[in-house]
Motif scaffolding. Structure first.
Motif, PDB file in Angstrom:
ATOM      1  N   UNK A  43     -35.179  39.724  27.482  1.00 47.24           N
ATOM      2  CA  UNK A  43     -36.429  39.046  27.820  1.00 47.24           C
ATOM      3  C   UNK A  43     -37.011  39.710  29.062  1.00 47.24           C
ATOM      4  N   UNK A  44     -37.568  40.906  28.908  1.00 46.08           N
ATOM      5  CA  UNK A  44     -38.108  41.602  30.078  1.00 46.08           C
ATOM      6  C   UNK A  44     -39.245  40.791  30.701  1.00 46.08           C
ATOM      7  N   UNK A  45     -39.063  40.466  31.987  1.00 47.79           N
ATOM      8  CA  UNK A  45     -40.048  39.635  32.662  1.00 47.79           C
ATOM      9  C   UNK A  45     -40.661  40.434  33.786  1.00 47.79           C
ATOM     10  N   UNK A  46     -41.561  41.256  33.463  1.00 50.98           N
ATOM     11  CA  UNK A  46     -42.336  42.139  34.308  1.00 50.98           C
ATOM     12  C   UNK A  46     -41.691  43.526  34.340  1.00 50.98           C
ATOM     13  N   UNK A  47     -42.525  44.503  34.257  1.00 51.55           N
ATOM     14  CA  UNK A  47     -42.083  45.871  34.464  1.00 51.55           C
ATOM     15  C   UNK A  47     -43.097  46.546  35.361  1.00 51.55           C
ATOM     16  N   UNK A  58     -37.579  47.459  35.299  1.00 53.63           N
ATOM     17  CA  UNK A  58     -37.677  46.309  34.407  1.00 53.63           C
ATOM     18  C   UNK A  58     -36.750  45.208  34.896  1.00 53.63           C
ATOM     19  N   UNK A  59     -37.292  44.003  35.028  1.00 59.07           N
ATOM     20  CA  UNK A  59     -36.476  42.816  35.302  1.00 59.07           C
ATOM     21  C   UNK A  59     -36.210  42.168  33.944  1.00 59.07           C
ATOM     22  N   UNK A  60     -34.942  42.047  33.564  1.00 56.90           N
ATOM     23  CA  UNK A  60     -34.583  41.516  32.248  1.00 56.90           C
ATOM     24  C   UNK A  60     -33.793  40.225  32.426  1.00 56.90           C
ATOM     25  N   UNK A  61     -34.374  39.128  31.933  1.00 53.75           N
ATOM     26  CA  UNK A  61     -33.765  37.803  32.061  1.00 53.75           C
ATOM     27  C   UNK A  61     -32.586  37.691  31.106  1.00 53.75           C
ATOM     28  N   UNK A  62     -31.440  37.250  31.629  1.00 53.51           N
ATOM     29  CA  UNK A  62     -30.249  37.077  30.815  1.00 53.51           C
ATOM     30  C   UNK A  62     -30.271  35.793  30.013  1.00 53.51           C
ATOM     31  N   UNK A  63     -29.268  35.629  29.165  1.00 52.08           N
ATOM     32  CA  UNK A  63     -29.196  34.415  28.351  1.00 52.08           C
ATOM     33  C   UNK A  63     -28.256  33.382  28.928  1.00 52.08           C
ATOM     34  N   UNK A  64     -27.058  33.792  29.342  1.00 49.45           N
ATOM     35  CA  UNK A  64     -26.050  32.821  29.749  1.00 49.45           C
ATOM     36  C   UNK A  64     -25.621  32.923  31.204  1.00 49.45           C
ATOM     37  N   UNK A 121     -34.640  36.194  36.648  1.00 47.86           N
ATOM     38  CA  UNK A 121     -35.219  37.231  37.492  1.00 47.86           C
ATOM     39  C   UNK A 121     -36.690  37.436  37.143  1.00 47.86           C
ATOM     40  N   UNK A 122     -37.487  37.725  38.184  1.00 49.97           N
ATOM     41  CA  UNK A 122     -38.902  38.032  38.016  1.00 49.97           C
ATOM     42  C   UNK A 122     -39.146  39.394  38.658  1.00 49.97           C
ATOM     43  N   UNK A 123     -39.586  40.328  37.859  1.00 48.41           N
ATOM     44  CA  UNK A 123     -39.814  41.675  38.355  1.00 48.41           C
ATOM     45  C   UNK A 123     -41.017  41.767  39.263  1.00 48.41           C
ATOM     46  N   UNK A 124     -40.950  42.722  40.166  1.00 50.67           N
ATOM     47  CA  UNK A 124     -42.022  42.932  41.119  1.00 50.67           C
ATOM     48  C   UNK A 124     -42.559  44.339  41.056  1.00 50.67           C
ATOM     49  N   UNK A 125     -42.616  44.970  42.209  1.00 54.25           N
ATOM     50  CA  UNK A 125     -43.189  46.307  42.332  1.00 54.25           C
ATOM     51  C   UNK A 125     -42.392  47.125  43.336  1.00 54.25           C
ATOM     52  N   UNK A 139     -37.818  48.256  45.774  1.00 55.24           N
ATOM     53  CA  UNK A 139     -38.342  47.445  44.672  1.00 55.24           C
ATOM     54  C   UNK A 139     -38.229  45.991  45.089  1.00 55.24           C
ATOM     55  N   UNK A 140     -39.348  45.290  45.170  1.00 55.18           N
ATOM     56  CA  UNK A 140     -39.345  43.880  45.551  1.00 55.18           C
ATOM     57  C   UNK A 140     -39.378  43.020  44.297  1.00 55.18           C
ATOM     58  N   UNK A 141     -38.553  41.984  44.280  1.00 60.73           N
ATOM     59  CA  UNK A 141     -38.454  41.106  43.115  1.00 60.73           C
ATOM     60  C   UNK A 141     -38.039  39.716  43.569  1.00 60.73           C
ATOM     61  N   UNK A 142     -38.043  38.760  42.640  1.00 58.83           N
ATOM     62  CA  UNK A 142     -37.657  37.393  42.951  1.00 58.83           C
ATOM     63  C   UNK A 142     -36.930  36.748  41.786  1.00 58.83           C
ATOM     64  N   UNK A 143     -36.874  35.417  41.799  1.00 60.44           N
ATOM     65  CA  UNK A 143     -36.206  34.636  40.770  1.00 60.44           C
ATOM     66  C   UNK A 143     -36.924  33.292  40.685  1.00 60.44           C
ATOM     67  N   UNK A 144     -37.065  32.747  39.485  1.00 52.67           N
ATOM     68  CA  UNK A 144     -37.803  31.490  39.354  1.00 52.67           C
ATOM     69  C   UNK A 144     -37.085  30.305  39.981  1.00 52.67           C
TER      70      UNK A 144
END
Length: 191
Positions: A43-47, A58-64, A121-125, A139-144
């Protein structure tokens, strides 16, 4: 499943057709497979593409249990397809099934386990501005689920730093942007 567009990075024309340099391009410009540039993402969440190096982040959201950040150099994206490993791996942890023999997988540069505010995870820039020289190239990024804004520095494919650089009242939503000078902007769910 190369017939599905989910979990892929697509390389398309402005009319939505695949591009002949794509690794699965077969001349059928309407086929989904012709649009696929890289795959194996959950589930890529921003590239983001680094303006200086051409690297794809690429920030890729995991499942478990694992969130991941993937980075591929511009030279690595030309030619053969890039497979990031899903669903065979969640991060570097075996998840489901076994990749076919001869499959070459590209693992994450960074993994973060769920817990302690980590959930998606939420991808940034990549920062290429001048206002904060210490962050140049990070690379700056965050998490929901976390208020942390983090700066990840990678040299020769290895993490050299992953630190908290700011706190944001995310309200469960966060997004990054940049201007022509490479300065970053953060939009949080609280406004």
């Amino acid at each position: 499943d190369l017939t599905s567009l989910g979990g892929k990075v697509l390389h398309i024309t402005t009319t939505g057709q695949g591009i002949a340099s794509n690794p699965f391009y077969n001349g059928n410009v309407n086929a989904n497979q012709s649009k696929v540039w890289a795959y194996g993402l959950r589930n890529p969440w921003r590239l983001a593409v680094d303006a200086d190096t051409g690297a794809l982040w690429i920030a890729d959201v995991g499942e478990k249990q694992t969130e991941e950040i993937d980075v591929v150099g511009a030279d690595d994206l030309a030619g053969s397809p890039t497979d990031f490993g899903w669903p065979f791996f969640e991060g570097s942890t075996p998840f489901r099934g076994t990749p076919p023999a001869g499959t070459v997988l590209t693992g994450p540069v960074l993994e973060r386990r769920h817990g302690d505010g980590v959930c998606a995870v939420v991808g940034g820039r990549v920062y290429r501005g001048r206002a904060i020289p210490a962050l140049y190239g990070a690379y700056l990024y965050g998490d929901t689920c976390s208020s942390e804004i983090r700066a990840l520095s990678v040299v020769d494919g290895k993490v050299v730093d992953d630190v908290v650089v700011a706190e944001a009242d995310t309200g469960g939503a966060i997004s990054f942007g940049s201007d022509a000078a490479g300065e970053l902007y953060l939009l949080d769910g609280a406004g």
